[in-house]
Design a protein around this motif. Structure first.
Motif, mmCIF file in Angstrom:
data_model
loop_
_atom_site.group_PDB
_atom_site.id
_atom_site.type_symbol
_atom_site.label_atom_id
_atom_site.label_comp_id
_atom_site.label_asym_id
_atom_site.label_seq_id
_atom_site.Cartn_x
_atom_site.Cartn_y
_atom_site.Cartn_z
ATOM 1 N N LEU A 4 45.695 37.453 36.214
ATOM 2 C CA LEU A 4 46.987 37.292 36.405
ATOM 3 C C LEU A 4 47.825 37.103 35.274
ATOM 4 O O LEU A 4 47.279 36.387 34.334
ATOM 5 C CB LEU A 4 47.326 36.071 37.607
ATOM 6 C CG LEU A 4 46.499 36.103 38.606
ATOM 7 C CD1 LEU A 4 46.535 34.447 39.392
ATOM 8 C CD2 LEU A 4 46.745 37.213 39.510
ATOM 9 N N CYS A 22 54.372 38.074 38.698
ATOM 10 C CA CYS A 22 53.066 38.096 38.252
ATOM 11 C C CYS A 22 52.275 39.365 38.814
ATOM 12 O O CYS A 22 52.171 39.575 39.944
ATOM 13 C CB CYS A 22 52.495 36.779 39.091
ATOM 14 S SG CYS A 22 50.617 36.516 39.067
ATOM 15 N N ALA A 24 48.790 41.133 39.284
ATOM 16 C CA ALA A 24 47.161 40.998 39.429
ATOM 17 C C ALA A 24 46.574 42.234 38.822
ATOM 18 O O ALA A 24 47.056 43.366 39.041
ATOM 19 C CB ALA A 24 46.850 40.670 40.734
#
Length: 125
Positions: A4, A22, A24
């Motif tokens: 992340l 954020c 991933a």
């Protein structure tokens, strides 16, 4: 293994806004639970800010009081936190985290398997 990476932090004056992101490294589906935590200067504890999971589940920390909005775009594997009407007490390092499901104690840090490195938010008065 999920990586992340947060971005979007910075310095703003009280009343301003920031949008944290954020990303991933792997696909995040609707079943996954993702959240934002923060650690204020000089404090060891992490504070739960917002979490989002399946079936429209969303939860916010009591201090948010309608100022923040969590969302995610599964097509981009990205989690967002829109922060409006920021206050000096919002100054903290903000972390993105992921766990399989949003269940039980939502703000239990140990239930979140993956964590980002954090992005700093500084709000001046």
């Amino acid at each position: 293994q999920m990586h992340l990476e947060e971005s979007g932090g910075g310095s703003v004056q009280a009343g301003g806004s920031l949008r944290l992101s954020c990303v991933a490294s792997v696909y995040v589906d609707n079943n996954n639970c993702m959240g934002w935590f923060r650690q204020s200067p000089g404090k060891e504890e992490y504070e739960g800010v917002a979490a989002i999971g399946r079936d429209g589940f969303i939860s916010y920390g009591d201090f948010v009081k309608g100022r923040f909005t969590i969302s995610k775009d599964n097509t981009k594997n990205t989690l967002y936190l829109q922060m409006d009407n920021l206050k000096p007490e919002d100054t903290a390092m903000y972390f993105c985290a992921a766990r399989p499901y949003c269940s039980g104690d939502i703000w239990s840090r140990r239930e979140f398997t993956y964590w980002g490195q954090g992005t700093q938010v500084t709000v001046s008065s």
